[in-house]
Design an enzyme around this catalytic site. Structure first.
Site, PDB file in Angstrom:
ATOM      1  N   MET A   8      41.335  51.685  70.330  1.00 23.47           N
ATOM      2  CA  MET A   8      41.673  51.944  71.714  1.00 23.47           C
ATOM      3  C   MET A   8      40.474  52.652  72.330  1.00 23.47           C
ATOM      4  O   MET A   8      39.751  53.350  71.661  1.00 23.47           O
ATOM      5  CB  MET A   8      42.912  52.841  71.806  1.00 23.47           C
ATOM      6  CG  MET A   8      43.955  52.498  70.773  1.00 23.47           C
ATOM      7  SD  MET A   8      45.194  51.349  71.326  1.00 23.47           S
ATOM      8  CE  MET A   8      45.951  52.328  72.563  1.00 23.47           C
ATOM      9  N   HIS A  18      32.188  50.944  61.118  1.00 18.97           N
ATOM     10  CA  HIS A  18      33.370  50.096  61.199  1.00 18.97           C
ATOM     11  C   HIS A  18      33.559  49.290  59.913  1.00 18.97           C
ATOM     12  O   HIS A  18      34.640  49.264  59.322  1.00 18.97           O
ATOM     13  CB  HIS A  18      33.227  49.165  62.403  1.00 18.97           C
ATOM     14  CG  HIS A  18      34.388  48.244  62.580  1.00 18.97           C
ATOM     15  ND1 HIS A  18      34.351  46.925  62.181  1.00 18.97           N
ATOM     16  CD2 HIS A  18      35.622  48.457  63.072  1.00 18.97           C
ATOM     17  CE1 HIS A  18      35.511  46.363  62.450  1.00 18.97           C
ATOM     18  NE2 HIS A  18      36.307  47.273  62.992  1.00 18.97           N
ATOM     19  N   LYS A  63      45.969  62.145  67.034  1.00 15.97           N
ATOM     20  CA  LYS A  63      44.831  62.897  67.558  1.00 15.97           C
ATOM     21  C   LYS A  63      45.318  64.129  68.317  1.00 15.97           C
ATOM     22  O   LYS A  63      44.833  65.236  68.095  1.00 15.97           O
ATOM     23  CB  LYS A  63      44.018  61.972  68.475  1.00 15.97           C
ATOM     24  CG  LYS A  63      42.605  62.422  68.705  1.00 15.97           C
ATOM     25  CD  LYS A  63      41.889  61.471  69.663  1.00 15.97           C
ATOM     26  CE  LYS A  63      41.531  60.160  68.990  1.00 15.97           C
ATOM     27  NZ  LYS A  63      41.099  59.139  69.974  1.00 15.97           N
ATOM     28  N   SER A 113      70.385  41.987  36.203  1.00 17.31           N
ATOM     29  CA  SER A 113      69.033  42.088  36.747  1.00 17.31           C
ATOM     30  C   SER A 113      69.049  41.386  38.094  1.00 17.31           C
ATOM     31  O   SER A 113      69.422  40.211  38.193  1.00 17.31           O
ATOM     32  CB  SER A 113      68.020  41.430  35.811  1.00 17.31           C
ATOM     33  OG  SER A 113      66.736  41.494  36.404  1.00 17.31           O
ATOM     34  N   ARG A 126      41.108  60.086  76.118  1.00 16.39           N
ATOM     35  CA  ARG A 126      41.121  59.543  74.756  1.00 16.39           C
ATOM     36  C   ARG A 126      42.514  59.065  74.383  1.00 16.39           C
ATOM     37  O   ARG A 126      43.482  59.764  74.584  1.00 16.39           O
ATOM     38  CB  ARG A 126      40.700  60.627  73.755  1.00 16.39           C
ATOM     39  CG  ARG A 126      39.541  61.463  74.203  1.00 16.39           C
ATOM     40  CD  ARG A 126      39.317  62.649  73.277  1.00 16.39           C
ATOM     41  NE  ARG A 126      38.943  62.254  71.930  1.00 16.39           N
ATOM     42  CZ  ARG A 126      38.834  63.106  70.923  1.00 16.39           C
ATOM     43  NH1 ARG A 126      39.116  64.391  71.103  1.00 16.39           N
ATOM     44  NH2 ARG A 126      38.477  62.673  69.735  1.00 16.39           N
ATOM     45  N   TYR A 181      65.832  50.253  36.333  1.00 20.45           N
ATOM     46  CA  TYR A 181      64.396  49.977  36.316  1.00 20.45           C
ATOM     47  C   TYR A 181      64.058  48.895  37.334  1.00 20.45           C
ATOM     48  O   TYR A 181      64.940  48.191  37.823  1.00 20.45           O
ATOM     49  CB  TYR A 181      63.936  49.532  34.910  1.00 20.45           C
ATOM     50  CG  TYR A 181      64.454  48.168  34.509  1.00 20.45           C
ATOM     51  CD1 TYR A 181      63.776  46.996  34.877  1.00 20.45           C
ATOM     52  CD2 TYR A 181      65.626  48.034  33.773  1.00 20.45           C
ATOM     53  CE1 TYR A 181      64.263  45.742  34.529  1.00 20.45           C
ATOM     54  CE2 TYR A 181      66.120  46.787  33.421  1.00 20.45           C
ATOM     55  CZ  TYR A 181      65.434  45.649  33.810  1.00 20.45           C
ATOM     56  OH  TYR A 181      65.915  44.409  33.485  1.00 20.45           O
ATOM     57  N   CYS A 233      64.115  42.144  39.051  1.00 17.25           N
ATOM     58  CA  CYS A 233      62.852  41.445  38.861  1.00 17.25           C
ATOM     59  C   CYS A 233      62.659  40.578  40.098  1.00 17.25           C
ATOM     60  O   CYS A 233      63.610  40.100  40.689  1.00 17.25           O
ATOM     61  CB  CYS A 233      62.862  40.608  37.592  1.00 17.25           C
ATOM     62  SG  CYS A 233      64.196  39.422  37.507  1.00 17.25           S
ATOM     63  N   ARG A 290      41.572  64.637  60.898  1.00 21.12           N
ATOM     64  CA  ARG A 290      42.698  63.893  60.335  1.00 21.12           C
ATOM     65  C   ARG A 290      42.469  63.789  58.833  1.00 21.12           C
ATOM     66  O   ARG A 290      41.350  63.974  58.353  1.00 21.12           O
ATOM     67  CB  ARG A 290      42.801  62.498  60.955  1.00 21.12           C
ATOM     68  CG  ARG A 290      41.585  61.643  60.691  1.00 21.12           C
ATOM     69  CD  ARG A 290      41.634  60.321  61.421  1.00 21.12           C
ATOM     70  NE  ARG A 290      40.298  59.783  61.527  1.00 21.12           N
ATOM     71  CZ  ARG A 290      39.856  59.020  62.514  1.00 21.12           C
ATOM     72  NH1 ARG A 290      40.646  58.700  63.492  1.00 21.12           N
ATOM     73  NH2 ARG A 290      38.619  58.571  62.535  1.00 21.12           N
ATOM     74  N   GLY A 306      38.848  53.128  66.282  1.00 23.91           N
ATOM     75  CA  GLY A 306      38.056  52.234  67.118  1.00 23.91           C
ATOM     76  C   GLY A 306      38.867  51.201  67.876  1.00 23.91           C
ATOM     77  O   GLY A 306      38.304  50.322  68.524  1.00 23.91           O
TER      78      GLY A 306
HETATM   79  P1  ADP Z   1      38.302  57.160  68.492  1.00 22.08           P
HETATM   80  O1  ADP Z   1      39.785  57.244  68.469  1.00 22.08           O
HETATM   81  O2  ADP Z   1      37.776  55.795  68.631  1.00 22.08           O
HETATM   82  O3  ADP Z   1      37.682  57.954  67.394  1.00 22.08           O
HETATM   83  P2  ADP Z   1      37.807  59.358  70.232  1.00 22.08           P
HETATM   84  O4  ADP Z   1      38.808  59.632  71.275  1.00 22.08           O
HETATM   85  O5  ADP Z   1      37.834  60.202  69.033  1.00 22.08           O
HETATM   86  O6  ADP Z   1      37.866  57.837  69.873  1.00 22.08           O
HETATM   87  O7  ADP Z   1      36.411  59.453  70.918  1.00 22.08           O
HETATM   88  C1  ADP Z   1      35.262  59.000  70.310  1.00 22.08           C
HETATM   89  C2  ADP Z   1      34.192  60.020  70.375  1.00 22.08           C
HETATM   90  O8  ADP Z   1      33.965  60.416  71.696  1.00 22.08           O
HETATM   91  C3  ADP Z   1      34.497  61.313  69.664  1.00 22.08           C
HETATM   92  O9  ADP Z   1      34.228  61.239  68.316  1.00 22.08           O
HETATM   93  C4  ADP Z   1      33.552  62.267  70.336  1.00 22.08           C
HETATM   94  O10 ADP Z   1      32.288  62.191  69.748  1.00 22.08           O
HETATM   95  C5  ADP Z   1      33.496  61.726  71.735  1.00 22.08           C
HETATM   96  N1  ADP Z   1      34.345  62.564  72.558  1.00 22.08           N
HETATM   97  C6  ADP Z   1      35.637  62.422  72.853  1.00 22.08           C
HETATM   98  N2  ADP Z   1      36.077  63.435  73.621  1.00 22.08           N
HETATM   99  C7  ADP Z   1      35.041  64.234  73.824  1.00 22.08           C
HETATM  100  C8  ADP Z   1      34.859  65.457  74.530  1.00 22.08           C
HETATM  101  N3  ADP Z   1      35.853  66.055  75.157  1.00 22.08           N
HETATM  102  N4  ADP Z   1      33.640  65.990  74.521  1.00 22.08           N
HETATM  103  C9  ADP Z   1      32.631  65.397  73.853  1.00 22.08           C
HETATM  104  N5  ADP Z   1      32.723  64.262  73.190  1.00 22.08           N
HETATM  105  C10 ADP Z   1      33.922  63.679  73.157  1.00 22.08           C
HETATM  106 MG    MG Z   2      37.696  59.789  67.036  1.00 21.92          MG
END
Ligand code: ADP
Ligand code: MG
Ligand code: MG
Length: 915
Positions: free
Chosen positions: A137, A492, A36, A802, A126, A889, A869, A371, A135
C-alpha cells in the site's frame, strides 16, 4: 463491531511540554489500528522516540466503503458503479480535530497561511492493515508542502533550499502517482531528462535549479495527464491522500498480495498521519531499516542498511545500494548506540526479532516502525533457541512462536561443500534467503509464468532481474529462486523469498540485466533466456549450469532441540502416511510415532505388478483370477515385511484396496492387446470387460470396501499377506491395524471384518506364540457422512476409526476432489468461502461431522482410537482444530510431520494454559 462507531482517530505521541503520554492505542489494537499504528502507539508507550501523529482506524475504511458504495464484490454486466470517492463528514471533522491536536504537540502549523517564525508541519500518510503487507500500500511523504509555504519551510531549515525543493519534488511525484494516478515512469522521465542534460547518474548530484525545473515539469505532467492541478490546498492534499489509501486496500496489487498470502477476513486498512522527520536534509541525516538479529540466519547480530541523505523508500526500493549498518556506528555513533538500545528494549518487550524503520534527522534518531521480523524457518529456530538461552522466552513460548506452516523450508535442498568446491562460482551476491535453485533464466514475470508451464519437462525457473517489485509477484510465485543486481537483504525480492521459502541471491553487482534484449551478463559472461544457472541463497554464490543439489536432513541442531521440547508438551499423536520402506524411514527420522495410512494400491502401480493387477481384474474365470491373486499376494507380503521391519513394534495402519478398479485398467490399444495375450483371451472380451468397469462417477462408484465385498478374494488375499508378513518380519511384536475404507454401514464393516478375523484365526490365532507376536485390530475409515452419523453403531464392532478427510470433504460438500479447483478458485476470489476445503479443513461443516464421529464413537467405546489421514493431517490450521476435537492422532506425509507436530504441540500448550 458497531456499525457506526463514534470514534475514528487515535493519537500517538508524547506532549513535549508536559511530558504527558497522549497515546490512545497499544499493541493489542491491531484489528482497529493496523499493525503499523498499533506498534507506533506501543513504541510511544514504551518511551521510544517516535514522531507524533494519529491513526485513522480500519473502521473508518469500512465506513468509507459503505459511504461510497464499494461494498459489493459482485459486479453485474452493464452495471456502472457510482462512487463518490468522498470521506464521510464525520471522519473529516475528527481528522481536523486531531490535526489541531497534532499541531499543538508538534508546535508546528499545517497549511499555507502562516506567519513568519511559524514552523511548517509536514506529515506522512501511511497505510497499514492488521496483517503486514510489505510494500503493498502506498505511502506519501512531505504532505502539506505547497508553493505558498516553501519559503517559510526553507527558513525553518536555515535556508536549505535544495532539501526543501527536493522534498517538494518527492511529494508531487508520490502524490501524482498514488492519488492522481499518473504513472511513476512519467516522473522518472522528467528526472532522467535533467540527469541526461548534465550527464550525471545519481539524484543526489542534481542542482537546486535542476530540481526546481523538475518540480515544474512534474506539475506540468500532472496537468497533462489528468487535466487537474497538483492541489495547493493542503487539507485537500490530506483528504485526497486518505481516500487514496482507503482505495488502495482494494487495488489489484493489494488484492493479489492478500490472495497469495491467504490474508482474509480483514476490514480494511488504517491510515497513519505522522509528523515528518527528514533523513534527506544533509549529511547528518539518513534513513534506514534494521533487524535486531539477522533475519536470514538468525544470528544474534544487529543487522541493517541505511542511506545517508535519503528519504523513506529509497532504502528498500533497491534503486541505490545502501550502506551496511556497521557504518552507522562510525558516521552516527550516538544514534547508533541509541538504536541498539531501542532494539534490545523492543526485543525484550515483543520477545521476537524486531524489524525496525528509522530516520536520523540532523543527528537525532526517530523510530518510524517496528514489527516482529519476517524470517526464514531456520533463522526462527536459531533465534528462539538463542532466546531460550538468553532466558528471554520459556520453552512453551518457543514452541508457540514458531510459524508451523513455514517449517517445510527446513526441508530444502542444499549444496554440499564438496560440490561447491568442484565448481568455480560466476559471482557472489548477498545470501538473502536460504536454499538452492537450479533453473532456467527468465527476465520478466510474464516469461517466468510462461516458462513455468514446462517445468515438469524442462525444469525450474529462476527470475533474474535488476530488482523486483510487487508487480513481479505472480512470476515470483512460479519461480524457484530470484537473482537480482540491486537491493539488500531487506529488498523486495529477499522479503518475498524468505516468506515463501524460495531461494534468493540479491545485491549482486556482477549481474547486468538487459531486459529488452532478454540477455544478461554475469561477471562478463553472457546468458540468454532459458540458460541454466544455479543460485545458492544460503551462500550467495551463483554458478553456471546445474550443480548437484543434496536433500536436506533435519535431525540434530536447533531443529532437534525444538523437537525435543515439543515432545514434552504435545498430547496428540502424529503418524505418517507411508507406503514404502523409504517413506517409513523418513517418517521415523521426522518423529512419526507410527504409520496412520499405508495405501496398499500404491504397491500395485509399478510396471510389472500392474499387469498382474489387470489380470486379476479382467480374468474371465476363477482359475485365472486365482493365479494373478497369488502373484499379487507375494508382492504385498514382501512390501509389508519391509514396512514391519522398519517400524518395529509401532502401529502400522494398512488400508485395504480403495480406488475404483478402472484406475488400474489399460486405455492404450497396445496395452489392451498385451493384456489380452497374457490372459489368453480375445481382445474384444477384454475390451468389453473394461467397458463394464467404466463408471459414470468413479469417485462414488465401485471402490473402497465395495471392492472387497463384491470380490472377497481381494480382502482375503490382502489379509493373508498382512498376517504372513507380520509372522515373518524381524520385529518381535507387530501392531497392525487393518483399516476398511469407505464404510457407510455396520453391515459392510461386519462383512469385511469376518473375512479378516477368519484368516487371522487360521494364520495366527491358532498358535499362542504367534498371536503374542502379532497384535491386530480391525477398524474402519470415517469418510462418508453416513459413517459419521452412525458412528456409535459402527464403533460397536470397530476397533478404531480413522477419518478420511479428503473423501469426507468431497462427500459433505458434494465437490469432486478431481474437479473442484476449477470453480473453487472463483469461490475463493469472491470470498464465498475463505479457503479451499481440501487444503484447510472446513471446521464448520466437515468438522462437525468429525466431532460427531468422535463423540458418538466414544459414547459406545470410551477408549476408541480416532485418527485422521488425509491432506489436512499436515496442515497447520486443520491440525489445531483436530486437536480440539479430541483426536488421538493425525497422520500426514513424512515431509509434513514437523508442521503437524509443532501445530499439535501449540494447541496442547494453549489448552493446558486455559485450564
Ligand atoms: P511501508 O508500509 O511500505 O513500509 P511506510 O508507511 O512504513 O511504508 O513508509 C515507508 C517509509 O517512509 C518509512 O520506512 C520511512 O522511511 C518513510 N516515512 C514514513 N513516514 C515518515 C515520517 N513521518 N517521517 C519520515 N519518514 C517517513
Ligand atoms: Mg514501513
Ligand atoms: Mg478415501
Amino acid at each position: 463491531m458497531s456499525s457506526n462507531p463514534s470514534k475514528f482517530c487515535y493519537f500517538f505521541g508524547i506532549d513535549p511540554k508536559s511530558g504527558q503520554n497522549l497515546t490512545e492505542g497499544n499493541r493489542n489494537m491491531k484489528d482497529l489500528l493496523g499493525g503499523k499504528g498499533a506498534n507506533l502507539s506501543e513504541m510511544c508507550n514504551l518511551g521510544v522516540p517516535v514522531p507524533p501523529g494519529f491513526t485513522i482506524s480500519t473502521e473508518a475504511n469500512v465506513l468509507f466503503n459503505k459511504h461510497n458504495n464499494y461494498a459489493s464484490n459482485i459486479e453485474l454486466e452493464g452495471e456502472t458503479k457510482v462512487t463518490k470517492d468522498q470521506l464521510p463528514q464525520q471522519i473529516i471533522d475528527e481528522v481536523n480535530q486531531y490535526l489541531t491536536k497534532l499541531e499543538q504537540v508538534a508546535a508546528k502549523k499545517f497549511g499555507s497561511l502562516q506567519q513568519e517564525g511559524d514552523r511548517v508541519l509536514l506529515v506522512s500518510v501511511r497505510s497499514g492493515a492488521a496483517a503486514s503487507m510489505p510494500g503493498m500500500m502506498d505511502t506519501i511523504l512531505n504532505l502539506g508542502l505547497c508553493d505558498d509555504n516553501l519559503q517559510l519551510m526553507i527558513s525553518n531549515f536555515g535556508g536549505n533550499e535544495r532539501f526543501v525543493w527536493d522534498s517538494y519534488r518527492n511529494l508531487i511525484q508520490m502524490f501524482g502517482d498514488v492519488v492522481m494516478g499518473v504513472k511513476y515512469e512519467k516522473f522518472e522521465e522528467n528526472i532522467q531528462k535533467q540527469k541526461k542534460k548534465r550527464g550525471i547518474s545519481l539524484d543526489i548530484d542534481l542542482t537546486l535549479e535542476e530540481i526546481k525545473e523538475i518540480v515544474q515539469d512534474h506539475k506540468e505532467t500532472i496537468r497533462e495527464m489528468t487535466g487537474e492541478e497538483f492541489p495547493q490546498d493542503t487539507r485537500q492534499q490530506m483528504f485526497k491522500a486518505i481516500i487514496a489509501v482507503f482505495q488502495s486496500w482494494s487495488n489489484k496489487r493489494a488484492i493479489h498480495y492478500r490472495r497469495i498470502h491467504n490474508i482474509r477476513g480483514l476490514k480494511g486498512t488504517a491510515v497513519n498521519i505522522q509528523t515528518m522527520v527528514f533523513g534527506n536534509i544533509d549529511k547528518r541525516s539518513c534513513s534506514g531499516v534494521s533487524f535486531s538479529r539477522n533475519p536470514s540466519t538468525g544470528e544474534n547480530k544487529f543487522y541493517g542498511e541505511y542511506l545517508t541523505q535519503a528519504q523513506g523508500e529509497d532504502v528498500v526500493s533497491g534503486v541505490r545500494t545502501p550502506e551496511k549498518i556497521e557504518n552507522l556506528s562510525i558516521e552516527f555513533p550516538q544514534c547508533y548506540n541509541e538504536l541498539i538500545n531501542i532494539s534490545h528494549k523492543l526485543e525484550k518487550h515483543y520477545k521476537d526479532i524486531q524489524d525496525m524503520e528509522f530516520t536520523i534527522e540532523m543527528n537525532q534518531l526517530y523510530m518510524l516502525q517496528c514489527r516482529n521480523g519476517k524470517k526464514s524457518a531456520a533463522a526462527a529456530l536459531q533465534i528462539y533457541c538463542d532466546m531460550l538461552d538468553e532466558n528471554l522466552i520459556t520453552e512453551q513460548e518457543s514452541i508457540l512462536k514458531i510459524d508451523a506452516s513455514q517449517l517445510d523450508q527446513l526441508l530444502h535442498k542444499y549444496l554440499t561443500d564438496e560440490e561447491i568446491q568442484k565448481h568455480e562460482p560466476l559471482a557472489r551476491g548477498l545470501a538473502a534467503s536460504p536454499g538452492v535453485a537450479v533453473g532456467r533464466i527468465a527476465f520478466t514475470s510474464e516469461q517466468a509464468i510462461e516458462m513455468a508451464k514446462e517445468r515438469k519437462i524442462r525444469g525450474d525457473v529462476i527470475l533474474v532481474r535488476t530488482e523486483t517489485s510487487p508487480e513481479d509477484l505472480a512470476g515470483m510465485q512460479m519461480s524457484q529462486g530470484f537473482f537480482t543486481t540491486n537491493g539488500g537483504i531487506t529488498s523486495h525480492a529477499a522479503v518475498v523469498a524468505r516468506q515463501n521459502g524460495k531461494c534468493c541471491v540479491s545485491g549482486c553487482s556482477a549481474l547486468i540485466v538487459n531486459e529488452h534484449e532478454k540477455t544478461c551478463t554475469i561477471n562478463g559472461i553472457d546468458f540468454k533466456e532459458g540458460d541454466i544457472i544455479t543460485i545458492s541463497g544460503s551462500t550467495g554464490l551463483v554458478f553456471n549450469g546445474a550443480l548437484k543439489m543434496s536433500e536436506p536432513t533435519v535431525t540434530g541442531g536447533n531443529f532437534g532441540r525444538i523437537m525435543e521440547i515439543e515432545k514434552k508438551y504435545r498430547t496428540m499423536g502424529v503418524y505418517a502416511n507411508a507406503d514404502t520402506t523409504s517413506d517409513a524411514k523418513r517418517a521415523l527420522e521426522f518423529g512419526a510415532e507410527g504409520i496412520g495410512l499405508c495405501r496398499t494400491e500404491h504397491m500395485f502401480f509399478e510396471k510389472t505388478r500392474i499387469m498382474d493387477m489387470r489380470r486379476m481384474i479382467c480374468a474371465t474365470c476363477d482359475e485365472k483370477r486365482q493365479d494373478a491373486i497369488t502373484k499379487l499376494k507375494q508382492y504385498q507380503k514382501q512390501d509389508f515385511i519391509g514396512l514391519f521391519n522398519v517400524m518395529g513394534d509401532r502401529k502400522v495402519t494398512i488400508r485395504l484396496l480403495d480406488p475404483p478398479l478402472h484406475e488400474f485398467l489399460p486405455h492404450e490399444e497396445h496395452e489392451i492387446e498385451e493384456l489380452a495375450n497374457l490372459l489368453n483371451e480375445d481382445i474384444h472380451i477384454i475390451k468389453r470387460r473394461i467397458e463394464e468397469l467404466t463408471e459414470k462417477n468413479p469417485m462414488l462408484g465401485h471402490r473402497g470396501c465395495r471392492l472387497g465385498i463384491t470380490l472377497p478374494k481381494i480382502t482375503q488375499m490382502q489379509a493373508e499377506a498382512i498376517f504372513e508378513a507380520a509372522i515373518e518380519s524381524e520385529s518381535e511384536i507387530v501392531h497392525v491395524e487393518i483399516m476398511i475404507p469407505l464404510i457407510s454401514s455396520i453391515q459392510e464393516l461386519r462383512h469385511q471384518k469376518e473375512i479378516i478375523d477368519r484368516i487371522a484365526q487360521r494364520i495366527i490365532s491358532s498358535s499362542s506364540s504367534l498371536s503374542n507376536k502379532v497384535k491386530y485390530r480391525v477398524g474402519c475409515m470415517i469418510e462418508t457422512p453416513r459413517a459419521a452419523l452412525l458412528a456409535d453403531e459402527i464403533a460397536s464392532i470397530s476397533d478404531f476409526f480413522s477419518v478420511g478427510s479428503n473423501d469426507l470433504t468431497q462427500m459433505t460438500f458434494g465437490f469432486s476432489r478431481d474437479d473442484a479447483e476449477k470453480f473453487l478458485k472463483d469461490y475463493i476470489e469472491m470470498e464465498l468461502t475463505q479457503n479451499d476445503p481440501f487444503q484447510i479443513l472446513d471446521n464448520e461443516g466437515v468438522g462437525q461431522l468429525i466431532k460427531m464421529a468422535v463423540q458418538k464413537g466414544r459414547s459406545v467405546k470410551p477408549e476408541l482410537t480416532v485418527g485422521l489421514c488425509g491432506e489436512h493431517g499436515g496442515e497447520m490450521n486443520s491440525v489445531q482444530f483436530l486437536h480440539t476435537c479430541g483426536l488421538t492422532y493425525v497422520s500426514c506425509s513424512p515431509f509434513r510431520i514437523p508442521i503437524a507436530r509443532i501445530a499439535a504441540c501449540q494447541q496442547s500448550i494453549l489448552s493446558a494454559q486455559k485450564k
